[in-house]
Design a protein around this motif. Structure first.
Motif, PDB file in Angstrom:
ATOM      1  N   TYR A 278     -20.479  -8.082 -26.094  1.00  0.00           N
ATOM      2  CA  TYR A 278     -18.983  -7.529 -26.225  1.00  0.00           C
ATOM      3  C   TYR A 278     -18.324  -7.979 -24.963  1.00  0.00           C
ATOM      4  O   TYR A 278     -17.203  -8.104 -24.910  1.00  0.00           O
ATOM      5  N   GLU A 340     -23.716 -10.172 -33.213  1.00  0.00           N
ATOM      6  CA  GLU A 340     -22.444  -9.426 -33.204  1.00  0.00           C
ATOM      7  C   GLU A 340     -21.614 -10.042 -31.871  1.00  0.00           C
ATOM      8  O   GLU A 340     -22.271 -10.018 -30.832  1.00  0.00           O
ATOM      9  N   TRP A 386     -19.375   5.245 -35.524  1.00  0.00           N
ATOM     10  CA  TRP A 386     -20.227   6.235 -34.869  1.00  0.00           C
ATOM     11  C   TRP A 386     -19.349   7.649 -34.195  1.00  0.00           C
ATOM     12  O   TRP A 386     -18.444   7.928 -35.094  1.00  0.00           O
TER      13      TRP A 386
HETATM   14  C1  FCB Z   1     -22.472  -2.330 -31.425  1.00  0.00           C
HETATM   15  C2  FCB Z   1     -23.314  -1.749 -32.664  1.00  0.00           C
HETATM   16  C3  FCB Z   1     -22.567  -1.720 -34.042  1.00  0.00           C
HETATM   17  C4  FCB Z   1     -20.855  -1.508 -33.481  1.00  0.00           C
HETATM   18  C5  FCB Z   1     -20.323  -2.204 -32.543  1.00  0.00           C
HETATM   19  C6  FCB Z   1     -18.920  -2.268 -32.364  1.00  0.00           C
HETATM   20  O1  FCB Z   1     -23.068  -1.895 -30.270  1.00  0.00           O
HETATM   21  O2  FCB Z   1     -24.556  -2.438 -32.743  1.00  0.00           O
HETATM   22  O3  FCB Z   1     -22.961  -0.755 -34.841  1.00  0.00           O
HETATM   23  O4  FCB Z   1     -20.842   0.059 -33.334  1.00  0.00           O
HETATM   24  O5  FCB Z   1     -21.017  -2.095 -31.584  1.00  0.00           O
END
Ligand code: FCB
Length: 431
Positions: A278, A340, A386
């Motif tokens: 990220y 991700e 979350w």
């Molecule tokens: C990651 C998680 C995912 C989501 C994204 C934004 O850390 O794996 O579940 O919350 O962030």
């Protein structure tokens, strides 16, 4: 570089997780946490994906995807200790079949932040029994799906899981003391190792690929002039990034300043490396937190000096960091799948810019030798984020929670062009 050409067979798609999209996962610890009022918003029906998965996969196909990552909800498979729910297993068989029918490569996560409530009541991941129980759950899933799934992820972001749930306490069970936190990490390593063996035994020989989805930020010291921040930063990086992965490659788990343990069964249990990326995090020495002495700082005071852009979550945007992370991961000698990478921003044009710049960064890592087999955007659709509830919207597809209507955003269409052609016109990447 005017045109980026990705390798043939590159996997393109998006990721989701069960609790964030399915709705009514009433038998896990997150649901209990929500019902106890520990967060403002409950996941409720979420995106009703449990019933709408076929339509959602149709959308993914219409957006050019060739792969899809999702997670299996342990508490649906085993709602009460030792009770296997065959209906739930059949459901996930339908899910995999629906993916295969649409030529979407399934990438299956076994644990994405949620744990059955019966396990949580017995101490959750602090209880050593979690290892054999996770292995038994894996066995049931592998028996049902093992021949139809090639790519597995045992645990999503083990260290983020530990941090959120056992250090910061923004998820169940809330904060625990330092020793228990170390036990949780050890059990995650052992559970991964046990699950790895089960998956390999159940699947066709030579076919199965197992990893974790490892969140790998680039860590930097908050105050560059302050030696203790450098030390906290180094230690955090060791514990968060290096130690966990070295345990899975070498079977040795080293926590600086605390100890070193041999976990021989974990050795050689990474067939590929799933990376969630990220942005960067700045680490400040904060011994008063009482857990490990470094903590990530708010980015406001780095902005706009060290940080050019913040997302809606207040997270850093740094495509260069993705190149660094991928090159670092590549040193493990296994192929990498970006499991991700994504953003929440109000202005969707910035989402496309985020994706395009990260794909260019991925290409730079490839040029320098990293073997990368695919890229999965987080997330296919807006979902339950979350403790932040439904506010953050990471989706390629917008969800209207009142009607459950889906609407692909413009960024989804731009990304679809890349997925379909396997190419990105580097001149079209917004500055
Ligand atoms: C990651 C998680 C995912 C989501 C994204 C934004 O850390 O794996 O579940 O919350 O962030």
């Amino acid at each position: 570089m005017t045109e980026i050409v990705f390798p043939d067979g590159f996997l393109w798609g998006a990721a989701t997780s069960a609790h964030q999209v399915e709705g009514h996962n009433v038998d896990n610890d997150w649901w209990a946490w929500e019902q106890a009022g520990r967060v403002q918003t409950s996941s409720g029906a979420a995106c009703e994906h449990y019933h709408r998965f076929r339509d959602d996969f149709d959308l993914a196909v219409s957006l050019g995807h060739t792969a899809h990552r999702f997670s299996i909800e342990w508490s649906r498979i085993e709602p009460r200790e030792g009770e296997r729910n065959d209906e739930a297993l059949a459901h996930y068989q339908d899910v995999v079949r629906a993916l295969r029918e649409r030529r979407l490569e399934p990438i299956v996560t076994l644990h994405h932040f949620t744990t059955p409530q019966w396990m949580a009541q017995q101490g959750g991941w602090t209880n050593p029994k979690v290892v054999e129980r996770f292995a038994r759950y894996t066995e049931w899933v592998a028996t049902a799906l093992g021949h139809d799934v090639r790519y597995w992820l045992t645990v999503n972001e083990p260290m983020v899981f530990v941090n959120m749930h056992y250090v910061q306490g923004v998820g169940p069970p809330g904060v625990v003391e330092f020793r228990s936190m170390l036990r949780v990490i050890e059990h995650l390593i052992r559970a991964h190792a046990a699950s790895y063996q089960v998956l390999h035994r159940a699947g066709p020989p030579g076919q199965i690929q197992v990893s974790v989805a490892k969140n790998m930020p680039v860590f930097l010291p908050c105050r560059r002039w302050w030696p203790l921040d450098h030390l906290a930063n180094w230690t955090t990086d060791r514990i968060f990034n290096t130690a966990f992965l070295t345990a899975l490659t070498e079977g040795r788990w080293v926590v600086p300043g605390i100890g070193a343990w041999r976990i021989p069964e974990a050795r050689g249990t990474l067939d590929y490396l799933g990376i969630n990326y990220y942005g960067r995090q700045f680490i400040r020495c904060r011994p008063e937190t009482g857990q490990w002495f470094g903590a990530s700082c708010g980015l406001e005071h780095h902005y706009p000096h060290d940080v050019n852009e913040l997302t809606g979550m207040g997270w850093d945007v740094s495509p260069e960091g993705l190149t660094t992370t991928l090159l670092r991961g590549a040193k493990l000698g296994v192929p990498i799948l970006v499991t991700e990478n994504g953003v929440w921003v109000e202005d969707d044009a910035r989402r496309w810019r985020f994706i395009a710049r990260h794909l260019a960064a991925l290409e730079r890592a490839r040029q320098r030798g990293a073997r990368i087999i695919g890229y999965l955007y987080w997330s296919l659709m807006d979902n339950y984020e979350w403790s932040h509830g439904f506010g953050p919207r990471f989706g390629l597809v917008e969800v209207d929670y009142a009607t459950q209507a889906r609407r692909p955003r413009e960024s989804a269409h731009r990304f679809a062009d890349v997925c379909r052609t396997n190419r990105l016109d580097a001149r079209a990447i917004p500055e």
